[in-house]
Write a protein that holds these residues in place. Sequence first.
Motif, PDB file in Angstrom:
ATOM      1  N   UNK A 130       0.828  -1.204   0.000  1.00  0.00           N
ATOM      2  CA  UNK A 130       0.000   0.000   0.000  1.00  0.00           C
ATOM      3  C   UNK A 130       0.866   1.259   0.000  1.00  0.00           C
ATOM      4  N   UNK A 131       1.873   1.273   0.863  1.00  0.00           N
ATOM      5  CA  UNK A 131       2.742   2.442   0.971  1.00  0.00           C
ATOM      6  C   UNK A 131       3.522   2.665  -0.318  1.00  0.00           C
ATOM      7  N   UNK A 132       4.000   1.584  -0.913  1.00  0.00           N
ATOM      8  CA  UNK A 132       4.749   1.741  -2.166  1.00  0.00           C
ATOM      9  C   UNK A 132       3.818   2.126  -3.310  1.00  0.00           C
ATOM     10  N   UNK A 133       2.660   1.465  -3.397  1.00  0.00           N
ATOM     11  CA  UNK A 133       1.757   1.724  -4.508  1.00  0.00           C
ATOM     12  C   UNK A 133       1.190   3.126  -4.502  1.00  0.00           C
ATOM     13  N   UNK A 134       0.900   3.662  -3.314  1.00  0.00           N
ATOM     14  CA  UNK A 134       0.291   4.979  -3.230  1.00  0.00           C
ATOM     15  C   UNK A 134       1.299   6.105  -3.072  1.00  0.00           C
ATOM     16  N   UNK A 135       2.449   5.808  -2.469  1.00  0.00           N
ATOM     17  CA  UNK A 135       3.390   6.871  -2.122  1.00  0.00           C
ATOM     18  C   UNK A 135       4.753   6.706  -2.766  1.00  0.00           C
ATOM     19  N   UNK A 136       4.961   5.554  -3.437  1.00  0.00           N
ATOM     20  CA  UNK A 136       6.242   5.286  -4.083  1.00  0.00           C
ATOM     21  C   UNK A 136       7.389   5.303  -3.077  1.00  0.00           C
ATOM     22  N   UNK A 137       7.124   4.750  -1.885  1.00  0.00           N
ATOM     23  CA  UNK A 137       8.123   4.710  -0.816  1.00  0.00           C
ATOM     24  C   UNK A 137       8.436   3.251  -0.499  1.00  0.00           C
ATOM     25  N   UNK A 138       9.695   2.869  -0.636  1.00  0.00           N
ATOM     26  CA  UNK A 138      10.141   1.548  -0.210  1.00  0.00           C
ATOM     27  C   UNK A 138      10.553   1.652   1.258  1.00  0.00           C
ATOM     28  N   UNK A 139       9.672   1.203   2.130  1.00  0.00           N
ATOM     29  CA  UNK A 139       9.885   1.373   3.563  1.00  0.00           C
ATOM     30  C   UNK A 139      10.600   0.157   4.149  1.00  0.00           C
ATOM     31  N   UNK A 140      11.909   0.248   4.283  1.00  0.00           N
ATOM     32  CA  UNK A 140      12.688  -0.859   4.836  1.00  0.00           C
ATOM     33  C   UNK A 140      12.593  -0.924   6.356  1.00  0.00           C
ATOM     34  N   UNK A 141      11.881   0.019   6.967  1.00  0.00           N
ATOM     35  CA  UNK A 141      11.642  -0.024   8.409  1.00  0.00           C
ATOM     36  C   UNK A 141      10.321  -0.703   8.739  1.00  0.00           C
TER      37      UNK A 141
ATOM     38  N   UNK B 241     -11.096   9.460   1.710  1.00  0.00           N
ATOM     39  CA  UNK B 241      -9.651   9.525   1.941  1.00  0.00           C
ATOM     40  C   UNK B 241      -8.902   8.646   0.942  1.00  0.00           C
ATOM     41  N   UNK B 242      -9.457   7.471   0.646  1.00  0.00           N
ATOM     42  CA  UNK B 242      -8.808   6.595  -0.316  1.00  0.00           C
ATOM     43  C   UNK B 242      -8.750   7.212  -1.696  1.00  0.00           C
ATOM     44  N   UNK B 243      -9.843   7.852  -2.102  1.00  0.00           N
ATOM     45  CA  UNK B 243      -9.874   8.502  -3.411  1.00  0.00           C
ATOM     46  C   UNK B 243      -8.928   9.704  -3.450  1.00  0.00           C
ATOM     47  N   UNK B 244      -8.834  10.433  -2.330  1.00  0.00           N
ATOM     48  CA  UNK B 244      -7.916  11.574  -2.265  1.00  0.00           C
ATOM     49  C   UNK B 244      -6.476  11.108  -2.412  1.00  0.00           C
ATOM     50  N   UNK B 245      -6.146  10.027  -1.747  1.00  0.00           N
ATOM     51  CA  UNK B 245      -4.782   9.505  -1.827  1.00  0.00           C
ATOM     52  C   UNK B 245      -4.459   9.080  -3.248  1.00  0.00           C
ATOM     53  N   UNK B 246      -5.376   8.361  -3.891  1.00  0.00           N
ATOM     54  CA  UNK B 246      -5.131   7.906  -5.262  1.00  0.00           C
ATOM     55  C   UNK B 246      -4.988   9.085  -6.213  1.00  0.00           C
ATOM     56  N   UNK B 247      -5.821  10.094  -6.014  1.00  0.00           N
ATOM     57  CA  UNK B 247      -5.719  11.291  -6.849  1.00  0.00           C
ATOM     58  C   UNK B 247      -4.414  12.026  -6.589  1.00  0.00           C
ATOM     59  N   UNK B 248      -3.999  12.058  -5.328  1.00  0.00           N
ATOM     60  CA  UNK B 248      -2.747  12.737  -4.978  1.00  0.00           C
ATOM     61  C   UNK B 248      -1.538  12.071  -5.593  1.00  0.00           C
ATOM     62  N   UNK B 249      -1.605  10.767  -5.753  1.00  0.00           N
ATOM     63  CA  UNK B 249      -0.502  10.056  -6.397  1.00  0.00           C
ATOM     64  C   UNK B 249      -0.425  10.421  -7.878  1.00  0.00           C
ATOM     65  N   UNK B 250      -1.600  10.521  -8.522  1.00  0.00           N
ATOM     66  CA  UNK B 250      -1.631  10.807  -9.950  1.00  0.00           C
ATOM     67  C   UNK B 250      -1.231  12.255 -10.251  1.00  0.00           C
ATOM     68  N   UNK B 251      -1.749  13.200  -9.466  1.00  0.00           N
ATOM     69  CA  UNK B 251      -1.464  14.614  -9.717  1.00  0.00           C
ATOM     70  C   UNK B 251      -1.531  15.368  -8.392  1.00  0.00           C
TER      71      UNK B 251
END
Length: 295
Positions: free
Chosen positions: A27-38, A171-181
Amino acid sequence: MSTIVLLTMTGLGLGALYFLIASGLSLIFGLMDVLNFAHGALLSIGAYGTWWAASGNLPGAGPGGAGFVLAVLFGTAVGTVAAVLLELAVVRPLYTRPREQVLATVGVGLAVPALLSGIWGPDARTFPGPQALSGTFGLLGARVPVNRLVLVAAAVVVLVALRLFLGRTRHGLVVRAGVEDRAMVTALGIDVRRAFTLVFAIGGCAAALGGALGGLYFGSVDPRQGTSLLIFAFVVVVTGGMGSVTGAAVASVVIGLVQQFANYYTAAGLGDLAVVVLLAALLLIRPRGLTGRLA
């Protein structure tokens, strides 16, 4: 027949545990493009928080009944708070610097187990689970541990909740939209940063829940537990398709079953090798994983 049933249920339980940590990671990578090694550290925090509370250190919590539910809620809450602090203090300042972001999360992932080891020692601690979940039940001639069903049920609930969050909530739709633009969403007066913090909290919550219930599966907790499970969580994320929660669920089941059957019918430890070979073969045939999309 009984052996196959037992291996299947054990593999499903292990797969459910993998999914609980991999779902947040995906979820974190797909929505935020963050590879969280922690991310594995959040699992360890949830495991130790639950162990600490169930050991009688939290009023009302304990190893049985409602006391254990309270202990799980406490451990999950502690892991969720840790995820929020991680996003605010470490990840957010580095959103535009992915290289430093990876190094920072790797550092946190190494520091947390060391901290837990320094406080409670490096040895594994017996997990005080409920007596009702330590028994077995009969299924097609096999005696299956009850805690496997608890893990599977928790994984199903998390999968349904994540899909509803992504597709049915504002909130889910806002996050997805925020990733796109992100610029456009910000121009509409929506604080994307808060939405991203929420995503981190949800991912941390799932990982901490995995740690809280993982103690039932292994019967103990230790500081390095999250780190070792994180490796398989990354395998699940890549196999299922980077950023796909549904793909992570399918991959978790496949990997859990392959690992259990390979370990039983071949030499011990070859299950891990079988998982790696499976991943390599899949990437050669289908580089994007099973799905390669967010949903």
